[in-house]
Design an enzyme around this catalytic site. Structure first.
Site, PDB file in Angstrom:
ATOM      1  N   ARG A  37       0.819  -1.203   0.000  1.00  0.00           N
ATOM      2  CA  ARG A  37       0.000   0.000   0.000  1.00  0.00           C
ATOM      3  C   ARG A  37       0.853   1.253   0.000  1.00  0.00           C
ATOM      4  O   ARG A  37       0.332   2.358  -0.149  1.00  0.00           O
ATOM      5  CB  ARG A  37      -0.927  -0.012   1.219  1.00  0.00           C
ATOM      6  CG  ARG A  37      -1.971  -1.115   1.149  1.00  0.00           C
ATOM      7  CD  ARG A  37      -2.828  -1.169   2.391  1.00  0.00           C
ATOM      8  NE  ARG A  37      -3.816  -2.247   2.319  1.00  0.00           N
ATOM      9  CZ  ARG A  37      -4.630  -2.596   3.309  1.00  0.00           C
ATOM     10  NH1 ARG A  37      -4.560  -1.939   4.466  1.00  0.00           N
ATOM     11  NH2 ARG A  37      -5.483  -3.591   3.161  1.00  0.00           N
ATOM     12  N   LYS A  90       9.923 -15.225   9.083  1.00  0.00           N
ATOM     13  CA  LYS A  90       9.855 -15.626  10.485  1.00  0.00           C
ATOM     14  C   LYS A  90       9.272 -14.486  11.315  1.00  0.00           C
ATOM     15  O   LYS A  90       9.432 -13.311  10.938  1.00  0.00           O
ATOM     16  CB  LYS A  90      11.245 -16.038  10.996  1.00  0.00           C
ATOM     17  CG  LYS A  90      12.261 -14.891  11.132  1.00  0.00           C
ATOM     18  CD  LYS A  90      12.126 -14.167  12.457  1.00  0.00           C
ATOM     19  CE  LYS A  90      12.818 -12.853  12.423  1.00  0.00           C
ATOM     20  NZ  LYS A  90      12.404 -11.952  13.537  1.00  0.00           N
TER      21      LYS A  90
END
Length: 310
Positions: A37, A90
């Site tokens: 975005r 992760k």
């Protein structure tokens, strides 16, 4: 597998610093699109969300998700439902259950799911694992300290539920512990230090135990001034192994030991390509499980409030 089209979803600091250079240097992948975005990156088409990407580019079958863990689950579900091979930064999820559900979905859809632990691809890890494999481990000490102001500037999400606080980086050490120890350990004691104005810990003292009386002491702290300390020491019946500077260096009884030359994210994308080619998934939740256990067993201490530097 060469020049397979891949989309990178979530263009934040980790994507720009690590994922994009690794993809650029890989012969297996070609960055064909992004989802952001904030506008994406130069010379690569960008989409506002995953639905827009799926509709516009059905030819892209491989997605790498690098946004924080809390919003990632819903995006991962959409990726897998669309039949995309999917990699997770992760930690692979905000909870263990989320990741297990994603693994079942990937299996049902017949696509690869890769829960990546980038530090397992650091130069010294394979050598450390090999050296320890046939030795008796007596104990381990993990010292993981850094200045949160320098390494997570302005990242308020890390202090919110699911952001994991100091475990956002401490989990890297846990991914090393679980990778190099010949036998598993489990958590016995947890002391977590919380700023009075935050929902996640800024420091942690953990004790793990295992078969044969092995004990692992782990200390994570975000109140440390630079330079950071990312070190692990392992005592064995044949002496001491040290992994220093985030496993980029290895010493055995004080002497340097040869390590690999590749970078962490280079190894991550090599592994992802390998999994896709062989039709496999790699979803290890053990480091995340240790974090969950640390939260469950925690003796909580309140410390000084944390404020971001201007």
């Amino acid at each position: 597998m060469t020049d397979a089209k891949i989309a990178l979803l979530g263009i934040g600091k980790i994507a720009r610093d690590q994922h994009m250079p690794a993809i650029s240097g890989s012969s297996a992948f070609d960055l064909a699109a992004t989802v952001s975005r904030s506008g994406g990156v130069d010379d690569v088409e960008n989409h506002g969300d995953i639905a827009e990407l799926i509709d516009a580019r059905p030819d892209i079958d491989i997605y790498s998700l690098t946004m924080p863990a809390m919003p990632r689950y819903d995006i991962a579900v959409k990726s897998l439902m669309a039949g995309k091979h999917t990699m997770l930064e992760k930690p692979p999820g905000a909870t263990v259950t989320e990741v297990q559900k994603l693994e079942k979905l990937a299996r049902a859809k017949g696509v690869t799911l890769y829960a990546s632990w980038h530090l397992r691809h650091a130069p010294g890890v394979a050598a450390a694992r090999a050296w320890l494999r046939d030795r008796t481990v007596k104990g381990m000490r993990i010292n993981w300290r850094e200045d949160v102001h320098n390494w997570h500037p302005g990242q308020d999400w890390i202090w919110e539920p699911g952001g994991q606080g100091v475990f956002d980086t401490g989990i890297n050490a846990l991914s090393l512990m679980t990778e190099i120890l010949p036998n598993p350990v489990h958590l016995r004691d947890s002391v977590l230090k919380y700023p009075g104005n935050r929902d996640m810990p800024i420091a942690a003292d953990l004790t793990f135990v295992g078969a044969g009386g092995i004990q692992v002491q782990a200390q994570f702290d975000w109140r440390h001034e630079d330079p950071p300390t990312w070190d692990i020491e392992v005592d064995t019946t044949d002496g001491t192994l040290k992994l220093l500077d985030a496993a980029t260096k290895m010493l055995v009884n004080g002497q340097p030991h040869d390590v690999a030359e590749h970078g962490e994210y280079e190894g991550v994308y090599h592994r992802f390509a390998e999994l896709i080619e062989t039709g496999q998934s790699d979803v290890d939740v053990e480091p995340l499980q240790h974090v969950a256990d640390a939260m469950m067993l925690a003796r909580r201490e309140i410390v000084a409030d944390f404020h971001q530097k201007d």
